[in-house]
Design a protein around this motif. Structure first.
Motif, mmCIF file in Angstrom:
data_model
loop_
_atom_site.group_PDB
_atom_site.id
_atom_site.type_symbol
_atom_site.label_atom_id
_atom_site.label_comp_id
_atom_site.label_asym_id
_atom_site.label_seq_id
_atom_site.Cartn_x
_atom_site.Cartn_y
_atom_site.Cartn_z
ATOM 1 N N GLN A 88 0.826 -1.204 0.000
ATOM 2 C CA GLN A 88 0.000 0.000 0.000
ATOM 3 C C GLN A 88 0.864 1.258 0.000
ATOM 4 O OE1 GLN A 88 -3.465 -0.100 -0.258
ATOM 5 N NE2 GLN A 88 -3.017 2.034 -0.756
ATOM 6 N N GLN A 89 1.983 1.230 0.701
ATOM 7 C CA GLN A 89 2.872 2.384 0.708
ATOM 8 C C GLN A 89 3.476 2.632 -0.667
ATOM 9 O OE1 GLN A 89 5.709 1.585 3.801
ATOM 10 N NE2 GLN A 89 4.391 2.391 5.444
ATOM 11 N N ALA A 90 3.680 1.545 -1.424
ATOM 12 C CA ALA A 90 4.206 1.713 -2.782
ATOM 13 C C ALA A 90 3.198 2.412 -3.688
ATOM 14 C CB ALA A 90 4.597 0.364 -3.366
ATOM 15 N N ARG A 91 1.926 2.463 -3.270
ATOM 16 C CA ARG A 91 0.885 3.107 -4.071
ATOM 17 C C ARG A 91 0.451 4.448 -3.482
ATOM 18 N NH1 ARG A 91 -3.096 -1.941 -5.766
ATOM 19 N NH2 ARG A 91 -1.447 -3.509 -6.019
ATOM 20 N N GLN A 92 1.254 5.012 -2.624
ATOM 21 C CA GLN A 92 0.826 6.223 -1.920
ATOM 22 C C GLN A 92 0.710 7.434 -2.846
ATOM 23 O OE1 GLN A 92 3.719 7.105 1.091
ATOM 24 N NE2 GLN A 92 5.439 7.222 -0.346
ATOM 25 N N CYS A 93 1.319 7.375 -4.015
ATOM 26 C CA CYS A 93 1.202 8.483 -4.967
ATOM 27 C C CYS A 93 0.216 8.153 -6.093
ATOM 28 C CB CYS A 93 2.567 8.820 -5.559
ATOM 29 S SG CYS A 93 3.758 9.443 -4.360
ATOM 30 N N ASN A 94 -0.499 7.033 -5.971
ATOM 31 C CA ASN A 94 -1.393 6.587 -7.040
ATOM 32 C C ASN A 94 -2.844 6.926 -6.710
ATOM 33 O OD1 ASN A 94 1.006 5.508 -7.814
ATOM 34 N ND2 ASN A 94 0.292 3.386 -7.955
ATOM 35 N N LEU A 95 -3.622 7.101 -7.749
ATOM 36 C CA LEU A 95 -5.077 7.169 -7.598
ATOM 37 C C LEU A 95 -5.706 6.329 -8.709
ATOM 38 C CD1 LEU A 95 -6.351 9.197 -9.981
ATOM 39 C CD2 LEU A 95 -5.456 10.956 -8.477
ATOM 40 N N GLU A 96 -6.969 5.997 -8.499
ATOM 41 C CA GLU A 96 -7.678 5.109 -9.417
ATOM 42 C C GLU A 96 -8.939 5.814 -9.914
ATOM 43 O OE1 GLU A 96 -8.670 0.356 -9.486
ATOM 44 O OE2 GLU A 96 -8.940 1.452 -7.612
ATOM 45 N N ILE A 97 -9.070 5.901 -11.234
ATOM 46 C CA ILE A 97 -10.241 6.513 -11.857
ATOM 47 C C ILE A 97 -11.072 5.394 -12.465
ATOM 48 C CG2 ILE A 97 -11.055 8.197 -13.538
ATOM 49 C CD1 ILE A 97 -8.293 9.517 -13.365
ATOM 50 N N SER A 98 -12.354 5.323 -12.088
ATOM 51 C CA SER A 98 -13.205 4.210 -12.502
ATOM 52 C C SER A 98 -14.361 4.709 -13.372
ATOM 53 C CB SER A 98 -13.766 3.482 -11.272
ATOM 54 O OG SER A 98 -12.732 3.099 -10.398
ATOM 55 N N ASN A 99 -14.823 3.793 -14.214
ATOM 56 C CA ASN A 99 -16.059 3.956 -14.984
ATOM 57 C C ASN A 99 -15.925 4.965 -16.137
ATOM 58 O OD1 ASN A 99 -18.610 2.774 -15.210
ATOM 59 N ND2 ASN A 99 -19.628 4.566 -14.339
ATOM 60 N N ILE A 100 -14.732 5.057 -16.708
ATOM 61 C CA ILE A 100 -14.543 5.855 -17.925
ATOM 62 C C ILE A 100 -14.463 4.902 -19.104
ATOM 63 C CG2 ILE A 100 -12.971 7.380 -19.188
ATOM 64 C CD1 ILE A 100 -12.264 8.729 -16.639
ATOM 65 N N LYS A 101 -15.316 5.082 -20.072
ATOM 66 C CA LYS A 101 -15.422 4.192 -21.218
ATOM 67 C C LYS A 101 -14.104 4.143 -21.990
ATOM 68 C CE LYS A 101 -18.276 3.340 -25.312
ATOM 69 N NZ LYS A 101 -19.409 3.842 -26.124
ATOM 70 N N ARG A 119 2.750 12.633 -3.185
ATOM 71 C CA ARG A 119 1.530 12.201 -2.495
ATOM 72 C C ARG A 119 0.601 13.384 -2.244
ATOM 73 N NH1 ARG A 119 1.354 8.821 3.220
ATOM 74 N NH2 ARG A 119 -0.932 8.683 3.359
ATOM 75 N N ILE A 120 1.170 14.568 -1.997
ATOM 76 C CA ILE A 120 0.333 15.752 -1.752
ATOM 77 C C ILE A 120 -0.516 16.065 -2.969
ATOM 78 C CG2 ILE A 120 0.403 18.230 -1.285
ATOM 79 C CD1 ILE A 120 2.937 17.755 0.342
ATOM 80 N N LEU A 121 0.084 15.981 -4.130
ATOM 81 C CA LEU A 121 -0.665 16.239 -5.363
ATOM 82 C C LEU A 121 -1.784 15.220 -5.536
ATOM 83 C CD1 LEU A 121 -0.890 17.958 -7.907
ATOM 84 C CD2 LEU A 121 0.766 16.425 -9.005
ATOM 85 N N ARG A 122 -1.488 13.961 -5.198
ATOM 86 C CA ARG A 122 -2.525 12.917 -5.280
ATOM 87 C C ARG A 122 -3.671 13.222 -4.336
ATOM 88 N NH1 ARG A 122 -2.882 7.680 -2.824
ATOM 89 N NH2 ARG A 122 -2.366 8.869 -0.934
ATOM 90 N N ASP A 123 -3.351 13.564 -3.072
ATOM 91 C CA ASP A 123 -4.394 13.827 -2.080
ATOM 92 C C ASP A 123 -5.243 15.049 -2.465
ATOM 93 O OD1 ASP A 123 -3.483 11.678 -0.656
ATOM 94 O OD2 ASP A 123 -2.276 12.876 0.740
ATOM 95 N N ASN A 124 -4.598 16.076 -2.987
ATOM 96 C CA ASN A 124 -5.349 17.270 -3.415
ATOM 97 C C ASN A 124 -6.288 16.941 -4.571
ATOM 98 O OD1 ASN A 124 -4.049 18.818 -1.490
ATOM 99 N ND2 ASN A 124 -2.457 19.536 -2.906
ATOM 100 N N PHE A 125 -5.840 16.084 -5.458
ATOM 101 C CA PHE A 125 -6.674 15.696 -6.602
ATOM 102 C C PHE A 125 -7.906 14.925 -6.121
ATOM 103 C CE2 PHE A 125 -7.998 13.575 -10.421
ATOM 104 C CZ PHE A 125 -7.635 14.428 -11.457
ATOM 105 N N ILE A 126 -7.719 14.006 -5.180
ATOM 106 C CA ILE A 126 -8.842 13.227 -4.662
ATOM 107 C C ILE A 126 -9.826 14.142 -3.920
ATOM 108 C CG2 ILE A 126 -9.501 11.416 -3.035
ATOM 109 C CD1 ILE A 126 -6.929 9.968 -3.724
ATOM 110 N N SER A 127 -9.305 15.032 -3.087
ATOM 111 C CA SER A 127 -10.176 15.940 -2.340
ATOM 112 C C SER A 127 -10.984 16.824 -3.281
ATOM 113 C CB SER A 127 -9.334 16.809 -1.401
ATOM 114 O OG SER A 127 -8.656 16.005 -0.458
ATOM 115 N N ALA A 128 -10.348 17.322 -4.343
ATOM 116 C CA ALA A 128 -11.055 18.179 -5.300
ATOM 117 C C ALA A 128 -12.137 17.397 -6.037
ATOM 118 C CB ALA A 128 -10.061 18.777 -6.296
ATOM 119 N N SER A 129 -11.857 16.142 -6.347
ATOM 120 C CA SER A 129 -12.864 15.337 -7.053
ATOM 121 C C SER A 129 -14.074 15.054 -6.167
ATOM 122 C CB SER A 129 -12.237 14.023 -7.523
ATOM 123 O OG SER A 129 -11.874 13.219 -6.415
#
Length: 322
Positions: A141-154, A207-217
């Motif tokens: 999980q720590q290896a994915r700390q900078c990752n995000l997952e976007i779902s349901n895009i055709k 990771r900060i950029l990832r977290d900001n992106f998730i919060s904005a979404s």
């Protein structure tokens, strides 16, 4: 020399024997003749010789048969003795093999007892294994700390995933440059029967950029595919952390338990319904397919807080505050 006559008068017998005498009173008999003559005798001797010769031939043949049988019996006796010797050798080898196997079995029993003793001396082996698995899961999980997952895009042929991420950032008012993206790709679902579009995995530079992106979404209401200029019927778009498969299962089960017991997540207005903390604890991790992962859910009350806290995910524990 002249012969002399007996003097007369000396004997009583008459010396003058007449020329003719009457001998009618004398019995005469013929001489006994043999039963056969010479030829018959030779024939008898020849037949007797043949009979004796035949008998001798029979006796000789019988003695020859007896001699042959005795020779055969001797040969059979030799073969039997040879077979008995080979059998004794094989029995000796089998006995050696049995002794060797018995020694190995004794060794196995000794090693087995030693292993049983070790297992008896380490009753917390399951706990140690679970701890190791937890550490591995934490590292994944720590290896994915900078990752995000976007779902349901055709999915589309020749699609530009970086452009999709940039457009999504503009929509949620969190601009993303191509230089901020380390990697982006689609991944297949764990369930091969899942017909939904493959998820998009984005790895950011921090990771900060990832977290900001998730919060904005999450603050953007009604995020769907139409906003991204994707043709077709509108479909909701989800942006989440890139969790490991076990953590996804744990998260889903915790959400289901929270829904079942009436717990709610934080809403954007900061209003909370009810109070409490849902704690999902994994006490025993065993080697099993990720789809069959099991968790133990435990509910406990929590003190109300005036400050809203986000959803927190922790290996071994999943906390949902509401």
């Amino acid at each position: 020399m002249s012969l002399q006559r007996t003097p007369p008068g000396k004997f009583a017998s008459d010396t003058d024997i007449p020329a003719t005498l009457d001998i009618g009173f004398v019995n005469s008999r013929k001489r006994k003749q043999p039963d056969c003559d010479g030829a018959q005798t030779l024939d008898c001797i020849e037949r007797l010789s043949k009979t004796i010769s035949n008998e001798l031939t029979k006796i000789t043949s019988t003695l020859t048969d007896i001699n042959n049988k005795m020779t055969k019996l001797q040969n059979d006796n030799i073969n039997i003795n040879k077979s008995l010797g080979e059998t004794n050798e094989r029995l000796s080898e089998i006995e050696k093999s049995l002794n060797f196997l018995s020694e190995r079995q004794d060794g196995f029993e000794t090693r087995l007892k030693a292993l049983e003793g070790q297992i008896t001396r380490t009753p917390d082996l399951t706990i140690q294994l679970a701890t190791i698995e937890n550490k591995i899961s934490l590292m994944e999980q720590q290896a994915r700390q900078c990752n995000l997952e976007i779902s349901n895009i055709k999915e589309r042929r020749g699609e530009n995933l970086v452009q999709i991420v940039e457009n999504l950032g503009n929509i949620i008012k969190q601009p993303i440059r191509a230089a901020d993206v380390v990697a982006v790709h689609r991944v297949p679902h764990a369930d091969q029967n899942n017909k939904r579009p493959k998820n998009i995995i984005v790895k950011f530079t921090s990771r900060i950029l990832r977290d900001n992106f998730i919060s904005a979404s999450r603050t953007t209401k009604g995020l769907n595919s139409t906003m991204l200029s994707i043709t077709g019927s509108p479909a909701p778009v989800y942006v989440n952390e890139h969790l490991t498969l076990n953590n996804k299962i744990l998260f889903r089960q915790s959400r289901e338990a929270a829904k079942k017991h009436g717990f709610r997540d934080h809403n954007t207005s900061g209003r909370r319904d009810g109070g409490g903390v849902l704690v999902a604890v994994q006490r025993e991790l065993r080697a099993r397919p990720a789809q069959a992962a099991r968790t133990r859910l435990r509910l406990q009350p929590a003190r109300a807080s005036s400050r809203s806290r986000p959803l927190g995910i922790k290996i071994g524990e999943l906390l949902i505050h509401n």
